[in-house]
Enzyme design. Structure first.
Site, PDB file in Angstrom:
ATOM      1  N   GLU A 131      -8.475  -4.745   6.592  1.00  0.00           N
ATOM      2  CA  GLU A 131      -7.358  -5.607   6.994  1.00  0.00           C
ATOM      3  C   GLU A 131      -6.515  -6.073   5.823  1.00  0.00           C
ATOM      4  OE1 GLU A 131      -7.575  -8.055  10.990  1.00  0.00           O
ATOM      5  OE2 GLU A 131      -8.811  -8.953   9.429  1.00  0.00           O
ATOM      6  N   GLU A 140      -9.950   4.218  -3.633  1.00  0.00           N
ATOM      7  CA  GLU A 140      -9.594   5.633  -3.663  1.00  0.00           C
ATOM      8  C   GLU A 140      -9.485   6.196  -2.251  1.00  0.00           C
ATOM      9  OE1 GLU A 140     -11.383   4.409  -7.463  1.00  0.00           O
ATOM     10  OE2 GLU A 140     -12.052   4.241  -5.389  1.00  0.00           O
TER      11      GLU A 140
END
Length: 423
Positions: free
Chosen positions: A313, A60
């Protein structure tokens, strides 16, 4: 159940909450830190009068980031208080907005009236924005008491969740009636919210802001450069992202099968939760030549698995791959966001459990951008097919990117709805 009974039960359940924090803290020590914030105690000084945005965890928080950046640009004089519930979400928020002084962060307190009230009195927002489905009756009621409008952004509500809300109508109906805006992803979900008690004039179909994902211009060039450094430009590279317990073993079995016919294949395995990194590494190292991304070691010709055990990442790791499996879908978790690999024009594979992204996965599947498999055997077969038929992989990838482009615009529609509430 009404809100009074809910609040009483929450208070009675606080010892269980403490036990859960303790148990989670044994696996992830960060859960033991900043406990006072979870009761709105010892909060750092914060600028008041801005916008409060709540994003429960990592997914979220990532979804909220474009909205937060747009709000910072649209309202240069307002601070934004960004809350979450998990240490990984907190770490992601700090990484994304490092160096942005107008973004302030803390944990959202537990849904107790006095804790919610203390938090709101400390921050005094003009507007509250809750991401997706994280609805807390006392927080919303305390906002209503203070005249603070609350919006549910990028809202989604599965049929199963709607049935759950309906069972507690005495609690959920008044809560939904107090919402000022429910910006939903689809008309189906809009109807579910209306049937549960949301005011029809407050429910708007804006689409999913996850389609408005913007990629860094340097992302793909950096990924190509790293693969060249590895000497892996011609190797088949696939990624299994956001995997859960019970799923990693299936992914590794699929990789074992793939290596039998493509011995140079490289798997990038990215567990969803950092507390599982060590255990998943041990599982990989038992069977394959494995390198940890966090160690900074280069992938060599003999490397068979790269463990993605870093935070923040995931998009870059997707960009390193040719084929993407999106996890949480071979186990009953409901799947994670398939639009991230689709934005990179990767062919997408998921398991049968996609109820968290039912409409989005159906759109991708219908467009020919996503294939679903049932188990390790099916996963291995689909990855092998895409390795051996690169033209099919390209077609799937382009179809996914076309779906992304055709459905953009949700973020602006959401911002327009929030602007009306701020005014």
């Amino acid at each position: 159940m009404n809100r009074t009974l809910y609040t009483l039960l929450f208070h009675l359940g606080l010892p269980l909450v403490a036990l859960r924090l303790y148990l989670r803290g044994r696996k992830a020590p960060a859960y033991r830190a900043r406990i006072a914030e979870r009761f709105a105690c010892k909060l750092a000084p914060m600028r008041q009068g801005g916008i409060w945005v709540h994003a429960v965890s990592v997914g979220e928080s990532i979804a909220a980031a474009p909205m937060v950046r747009a709000l910072l640009k649209q309202y240069p004089d307002l601070p934004i208080t960004l809350t979450c519930m998990t240490p990984t979400g907190s770490e992601r928020i700090r990484a994304m907005f490092q160096g942005e002084p107008r973004v302030q962060h803390c944990y959202l307190p537990y849904d107790l009236p006095w804790a919610a009230g203390r938090f709101l009195d400390h921050v005094r927002p003009k507007l509250g924005v809750i991401m997706e489905t994280e609805l807390w009756p006392n927080h919303i009621h305390q906002c209503a008491k203070r005249g603070i409008p609350v919006a549910l952004a990028n809202a989604r509500l599965s049929e199963r969740s709607a049935r759950g809300y309906a069972r507690f109508a005495g609690l959920t109906r008044p809560m939904l009636e107090e919402m000022s805006l429910i910006a939903v992803q689809t008309e189906t979900e809009a109807e579910r919210f209306r049937s549960l008690g949301a005011r029809p004039e407050c429910v708007q179909v804006t689409g999913s802001i996850k389609f408005d994902l913007k990629l860094d211009d340097e992302l793909l060039p950096r990924a190509r450069q790293l693969r060249e450094q590895w000497g892996a430009s011609q190797r088949p590279v696939w990624i299994a992202a956001s995997t859960h317990d019970g799923e990693d073993a299936q992914v590794l079995e699929a990789h074992r099968r793939l290596l039998e016919v493509h011995s140079d294949a490289l798997l990038i395995l990215v567990p969803r939760h950092p507390e599982r990194f060590n255990a998943v590494h041990a599982l990989c190292a038992e069977q394959f030549a494995t390198v940890r991304r966090s160690a900074g070691d280069a992938v060599a010709a003999q490397t068979q698995v790269l463990l993605g055990d870093t935070m923040g990442e995931l998009l870059f790791l997707y960009a390193l791959a040719d084929i993407a499996f999106v996890g949480g879908s071979l186990v009953a978790t409901g799947g994670h966001n398939p639009l991230e690999p689709a934005a990179l024009a990767l062919p997408v594979i998921m398991g049968p459990q996609v109820f968290n992204f039912l409409e989005i996965s159906a759109m991708l599947r219908d467009a020919g951008a996503l294939r679903q498999v049932d188990d390790a055997e099916g996963l291995a077969g689909e990855v092998r097919r895409l390795v051996e038929l690169p033209q099919d992989a390209r077609r799937m990838g382009e179809a996914g990117r076309a779906v992304m482009q055709a459905n953009q615009g949700a973020l602006q529609r959401l911002l327009d709805g929030l602007a009306a509430l701020i005014r």
